[in-house]
Design a protein around this motif. Structure first.
Motif, PDB file in Angstrom:
ATOM      1  N   ASP A   7       3.700  10.761   4.304  1.00  0.00           N
ATOM      2  CA  ASP A   7       2.557  10.253   5.065  1.00  0.00           C
ATOM      3  C   ASP A   7       2.618   8.687   4.285  1.00  0.00           C
ATOM      4  N   GLN A   8       2.368   8.699   2.981  1.00  0.00           N
ATOM      5  CA  GLN A   8       2.173   7.681   2.271  1.00  0.00           C
ATOM      6  C   GLN A   8       3.084   6.450   2.454  1.00  0.00           C
ATOM      7  N   ARG A  10       4.901   6.248   5.032  1.00  0.00           N
ATOM      8  CA  ARG A  10       5.117   5.984   6.414  1.00  0.00           C
ATOM      9  C   ARG A  10       3.938   4.705   6.631  1.00  0.00           C
ATOM     10  N   THR A  11       2.807   5.033   5.801  1.00  0.00           N
ATOM     11  CA  THR A  11       1.677   3.857   5.970  1.00  0.00           C
ATOM     12  C   THR A  11       1.966   2.869   5.431  1.00  0.00           C
ATOM     13  N   ARG A  12       2.825   2.824   4.352  1.00  0.00           N
ATOM     14  CA  ARG A  12       3.101   1.610   3.437  1.00  0.00           C
ATOM     15  C   ARG A  12       3.954   0.824   4.350  1.00  0.00           C
ATOM     16  N   ARG A  14       3.889   0.788   7.679  1.00  0.00           N
ATOM     17  CA  ARG A  14       3.249   0.179   8.769  1.00  0.00           C
ATOM     18  C   ARG A  14       2.517  -0.866   8.189  1.00  0.00           C
ATOM     19  N   TRP A  15       2.094  -0.956   7.111  1.00  0.00           N
ATOM     20  CA  TRP A  15       1.365  -2.325   6.470  1.00  0.00           C
ATOM     21  C   TRP A  15       2.416  -3.537   6.315  1.00  0.00           C
TER      22      TRP A  15
END
Length: 198
Positions: A7-8, A10-12, A14-15
């Protein structure tokens, strides 16, 4: 990255993708701003060039006007504050049989140049007649230091009057534009249509 959960990660990602998109948008805005500035400057330069050309054309514009001498024996072209006159060339209708003339100084059209054939062409009937003689006129003039030239067919407005024991006299009264431009053929056609009856 070590210890990063899915999850982290994917978030990174996306950013990173969002940051890249913001950077691209920033580049597009900067490019658009540069193009708009360049386009505005180009339009300003074109407008300034057009205004300068209009001002130059206004300065060069000259209207030919003339006034008769006190005895009506000649027409003198009128200068104005913005224009000084040079030579003028006068061409007469071929049928009149008068050679063209050039006035090098004084810009004056003399009745003596064409009085005899015009009086002959209008002889008979009343001594007092009026009419127009079309001539092809080329005027050289200066607007400031810049030389210019214009050509047109102008009507010399004339009248005749009787004189005791000496026949008729020709008097010149005005000069009026008939048409801009022209040549000998056009001048002859106008004279053929408009020449006064004897």
């Amino acid at each position: 990255m070590s210890g990063e959960t899915p999850d982290q990660a994917r978030t990174r990602r996306r950013w990173i993708t969002l940051a890249e998109a913001v950077a691209v948008i920033g580049l597009l805005i900067a490019g658009l701003t540069l193009y708009t500035n360049w386009s505005d400057k180009r339009a300003d330069r074109a407008a300034q060039a057009e205004a300068a050309a209009d001002e130059k054309a206004d300065r060069a514009h000259f209207v030919v006007r003339a006034k008769p001498t006190s005895n009506g024996g000649a027409l003198t072209l009128i200068e104005d504050d913005a224009h000084s006159l040079g030579d003028i060339a006068v061409t007469f209708p071929s049928a009149l049989g008068v050679e063209g003339r050039t006035a090098i100084s004084g810009a004056t059209i003399s009745a003596d140049w064409f009085a005899e054939p015009l009086l002959k062409a209008t002889d008979g009937g009343d001594d007092r007649k009026t009419g127009r003689l079309p001539v092809l006129l080329t005027v050289k003039y200066f607007a400031g230091d810049e030389p210019h030239s214009l050509t047109g067919i102008y009507d010399i407005i004339w009248r005749t009057e009787g004189r005791m024991l000496r026949g008729r006299a020709l008097k010149l009264e005005d000069l009026r534009l008939h048409r801009k431009g022209g040549n000998q053929k056009a001048l002859d056609a106008i004279w053929a249509r408009e020449k006064p009856a004897a």
